[in-house]
Design an enzyme around this catalytic site. Structure first.
Site, PDB file in Angstrom:
ATOM      1  N   TYR A 197       1.010   5.302  -6.573  1.00 12.14           N
ATOM      2  CA  TYR A 197       0.042   5.496  -5.494  1.00 12.14           C
ATOM      3  C   TYR A 197      -0.541   6.907  -5.494  1.00 12.14           C
ATOM      4  CZ  TYR A 197       4.244   6.636  -2.613  1.00 12.14           C
ATOM      5  OH  TYR A 197       5.412   7.138  -2.116  1.00 12.14           O
ATOM      6  N   GLU A 198      -1.653   7.045  -4.748  1.00 11.42           N
ATOM      7  CA  GLU A 198      -2.511   8.234  -4.821  1.00 11.42           C
ATOM      8  C   GLU A 198      -3.035   8.450  -6.239  1.00 11.42           C
ATOM      9  OE1 GLU A 198      -3.575   9.663  -2.297  1.00 11.42           O
ATOM     10  OE2 GLU A 198      -2.162   9.136  -0.726  1.00 11.42           O
ATOM     11  N   GLY A 199      -3.124   7.365  -6.991  1.00 10.29           N
ATOM     12  CA  GLY A 199      -3.601   7.436  -8.366  1.00 10.29           C
ATOM     13  C   GLY A 199      -2.439   7.456  -9.339  1.00 10.29           C
ATOM     14  N   GLN A 201      -4.281  10.585 -12.719  1.00  7.87           N
ATOM     15  CA  GLN A 201      -4.111  12.029 -12.525  1.00  7.87           C
ATOM     16  C   GLN A 201      -4.459  12.793 -13.797  1.00  7.87           C
ATOM     17  OE1 GLN A 201      -3.457  13.069  -9.477  1.00  7.87           O
ATOM     18  NE2 GLN A 201      -3.145  10.974  -8.772  1.00  7.87           N
TER      19      GLN A 201
END
Length: 606
Positions: A443-445, A450
Site C-alpha cells: 500500500y501507498e504504492g 516507489q
C-alpha cells in the site's frame, strides 16, 4: 508470547546525540517550547500506553479479527477501550494545530508516537493513522466552514477519517477512477461508486467516519486531470456540528487478508451519498498528494516496526533456547547445550534485524526533521519554504518507503527463522509479524511504484539527476570531515566512493534511457535498493561517530550501548552494505534479458 518494550534509549540517542533535535525544535515556531524534558515526558507516557495497552491486544486482535453484520463493522475485543484511552490521552491531536483543538507540537513528535504505536500493534494504529491523512487534507484544502465542521472532532478523536482512492479496475492507476459526483442545487454532490481496500472504512471506535473520496464530475476530462476530491461523512453533521442522519455510505464487505486482521479493510459503497467538494474541481489528486510524502514516511514505519519487534522477540528466544554446542567450543558447559545466541549464524540473523531496525529508525528521524520544516511552511502559507522541503523529502520518501518495508519483511522472516519450527507456530507470534508486515510493501504504492517514482520521476524527469547530486554532496561533505578520524576513516572512505558511484550510475542510466526507455523500469528496483543501502550506511556512520566520541570522552552507564552501536555499524558495512554492489551491477544489465521473450513465450508449458 513476548511483549513490546519501547526502545526509548535508542530514540533519545538519535534525537539528542545524533540529529540534535533540541536545536532543531528551537528553530521551529511550533517547537519553541519543546524542551528535551517535554520530549522525554511525551515519549515515556506514549511508551507506557503502547506497552501496557496496545501490545497485549496484538495477538488477540489477530485471532478475533473484525466482524461485519448488518452493514456495521465491529473491532476485536479490547479495541474500543484502547481507543478510548488513546483519545483521553490527547494523542490524536499531538501535532495538530491548536486552533482546532490540537497540541500544536511539531510533526515529528507525531511520527515518534506512530512508531511506538505501530510497533506495539500496527493493526490498531491504522485506525487513528488514517484519520491523520484526512485531517491534513482538510486543513490545507478545505474551506473555513469545512475546517470548523470536521477538524475539531477529528482532532479530538471523536470522529475518524479515511482516504477512499482505489477501485477494482485501477489500483495505483487512479486515472481510471469511475466513481461519479453529481452536482446538486444546494452546492453539495451525490457520490456514487465503489472503493476497495479502504483501511478503517467502517468500525465501531468513533461516532462518525469522514471519508475523503476521489470522484469525477460529469464534464470532467479523462485521466488524472479529471478527478476531484470530496468529503463524504458516514453521518451528516447536524446544525450543532454533531453526527446526524446516516449518509448513503455502507461497508459492502471485509477483505479476507493475509494479515493485519484486526484492521478493518473494507469494500465501501457510495450510493448517491452526499459529498462536499474539497479544493478546486478536477484537482483532486494534487490536493490529495499534498501530504503524500508524510504518508509514505508513516508507511515506512512498518519497515522499522516489525524489524524492531521481531528482533526483540528473537533476541529473547535466542538467549533462552539451547541447541548444540558452539563450533568454537562449549560456552555453557554446565547446560545440556549452548544457547542459540552463541552460534554465529544466529548472530548473523539477529544483527541483520538490529541493523535494519536501528538504521531504519535513523533514516526516519533524519527525514522527520525535513517534514517539520515542510509542514510548518504549509501551515504558515510560506509556499517557497514548503516546496523546498517537500522536494528534499520527496527524494527520500520512496527510498524510505520502498527500502525500509522490504527490509522489514526480511527482518521479520529472519526472526521467524531464529525460532525455527516454533516460529511457524502461531502461539509464538513470529508468523503474525511476517503476515502483518507484507502489506507495507504494497500500500501507498508497491515497491516497484516507489522505485519508478524515485528513478523515473524524482531523479530523471524532475531534477535530471540533481536530487542525487544534492544528497550525495551532503554525504560527501560529511565524510570528508571524518577522514582524519582514525576509527571512522574506513566508513568515510567507503561513503565517498559510494556517493561518487551513485552519481555515475545515475548519469549512465540517463544516457542509456535516451535510446532504451525500458531501462527506467528495468533498473528502478535495483536503483532504489542501492539508494537505500547507501543512505542507511550514511546513518550508521553518523551513529558510529557519536558513539566513538562518547566512549573517548568518558564512558558512563551507556558505555555498553555505544559499543553495541559501533559493533553494529561495523557489521552493517562489512556484511550488509556489499549487497549494494550487486544492485549496481544488476541495474546496468541490458533490458533485452527482460524483454526478449514475447508474452506468449512466457506461458506455462507443462
Amino acid at each position: 508470547m513476548p511483549t513490546y518494550k519501547a526502545p526509548l534509549r535508542d530514540m533519545t540517542f538519535l534525537l539528542n546525540e545524533v540529529f540534535d533535535y533540541p536545536r532543531h525544535y528551537a528553530s521551529l515556531k511550533s517547537g519553541a517550547d519543546v524542551t528535551p524534558d517535554i520530549v522525554d515526558a511525551v515519549l515515556g507516557e506514549c511508551a507506557r500506553f503502547c506497552e501496557d495497552v496496545l501490545s497485549p491486544l496484538y495477538r488477540t486482535g489477530d485471532e478475533e479479527g473484525c466482524m461485519l453484520a448488518n452493514g456495521e463493522v465491529t473491532t476485536p475485543q479490547g479495541y474500543k477501550e484502547a481507543y478510548r484511552q488513546y483519545v483521553m490521552g490527547g494523542w490524536q491531536g499531538l501535532s495538530a494545530p491548536e486552533d482546532v483543538g490540537g497540541q500544536g507540537l511539531p510533526a515529528s513528535m507525531g511520527l515518534f508516537k506512530q512508531e511506538m504505536m505501530g510497533t506495539a500493534n500496527w493493526p490498531f494504529s491504522m485506525y487513528p493513522g488514517l484519520s491523520l491523512g484526512a485531517m491534513n487534507t482538510i486543513q490545507l484544502h478545505g474551506s473555513d466552514d469545512q475546517r470548523q465542521t470536521y477538524l475539531v472532532p477529528l482532532t479530538e478523536g471523536r470522529w475518524a477519517g479515511t482516504m477512499c482512492l482505489t477501485e477494482s479496475q485501477c489500483g495505483t492507476d487512479l486515472g481510471q477512477v469511475k466513481t461519479k459526483a453529481q452536482p446538486q442545487a444546494d452546492g453539495s454532490y451525490k457520490i456514487t461508486g465503489t472503493k476497495i481496500f479502504i483501511s478503517s472504512g467502517d468500525h465501531d471506535l468513533t461516532e462518525n467516519i469522514v471519508h475523503i473520496v476521489l470522484a469525477r464530475l460529469p464534464d470532467a476530462p479523462k485521466g488524472t486531470q479529471g478527478i476531484s476530491l470530496f468529503i463524504v461523512p458516514k453521518r451528516l453533521p447536524d446544525a450543532q456540528g454533531n453526527a446526524g442522519e446516516r449518509n448513503g455510505v455502507t461497508c459492502g464487505g471485509l477483505e479476507k487478508k493475509m494479515g493485519i486482521n484486526a484492521s478493518a479493510t473494507c469494500v465501501m459503497h457510495f450510493d448517491e451519498a452526499t459529498g462536499f467538494l474539497i479544493g478546486p474541481e478536477n484537482e483532486g489528486l494534487d490536493c490529495m498528494f499534498t501530504f503524500m510524502n508524510t504518508a509514505r514516511i508513516g508507511t515506512a514505519i512498518q519497515g522499522v516496526g516489525p524489524a524492531e519487534l521481531s528482533y526483540q522477540w528473537a533476541l529473547d528466544y535466542a538467549k533462552e533456547r539451547r541447541s548444540m554446542r558452539a563450533l568454537s567450543g562449549s560456552k555453557e558447559p554446565d547446560q545440556i547445550a549452548d544457547s542459540l545466541i552463541h552460534h554465529a549464524d544466529v548472530r548473523r540473523m539477529l544483527l541483520t534485524q538490529k541493523a535494519f531496525a536501528e538504521g531504519g529508525r535513523a533514516m526516519l528521524y533524519y527525514a522527520a526533521r525535513l517534514a517539520d520544516h515542510m509542514v510548518e511552511g504549509y501551515l504558515e502559507g510560506d509556499e517557497e519554504k514548503a516546496a523546498t522541503y517537500d522536494d528534499k523529502l520527496g527524494f527520500l520518501t520512496p527510498i524510505l518507503k520502498g527500502f525500509l518495508t522490504e527490509m522489514g519483511c526480511e527482518a521479520a522472516s529472519l526472526g521467524m527463522q531464529v525460532f525455527g519450527g516454533h516460529g511457524y507456530i502461531r502461539e509464538h507470534g513470529m508468523e503474525q509479524i511476517v503476515r502483518d508486515t507484507k502489506i507495507a510493501t504494497l500500500y501507498e504504492g508497491t515497491t516497484g511504484i516507489q522505485a519508478l517514482d524515485l528513478l523515473g520521476r524524482k531523479v530523471m524527469l524532475m531534477t535530471q539527476g540533481g536530487a542525487v547530486r544534492e544528497f550525495t554532496l551532503r554525504i560527501s561533505n560529511w565524510a570528508r570531515r571524518q577522514v582524519t578520524h582514525k576509527k571512522i576513516r574506513p566508513f568515510a572512505w567507503t561513503l565517498l566512493k559510494l556517493a561518487a558511484q551513485w552519481n555515475v550510475l545515475t548519469v549512465r542510466l540517463m544516457l542509456i534511457a535516451r535510446k532504451d526507455r525500458d531501462i527506467i523500469s528495468a533498473a528502478a528496483h535495483d536503483f532504489l535498493m542501492f539508494s537505500g543501502y547507501v543512505t542507511m550506511a550514511y546513518m550508521w556512520a553518523r551513529m558510529a561517530v557519536v558513539a566513538y566520541d562518547k566512549l573517548e570522552n568518558g564512558g558512563d552507564e551507556s558505555e555498553a550501548f555505544y559499543r553495541a552501536k559501533i559493533a553494529t555499524a561495523e557489521f552493517y558495512f562489512d556484511r550488509l552494505l556489499p549487497r549494494a554492489q550487486a544492485h549496481a551491477t544488476s541495474m546496468l544489465s541490458p533490458t533485452r534479458n527482460l524483454m526478449q521473450l514475447d508474452a506468449e513465450d512466457m506461458a506455462f508449458t507443462g
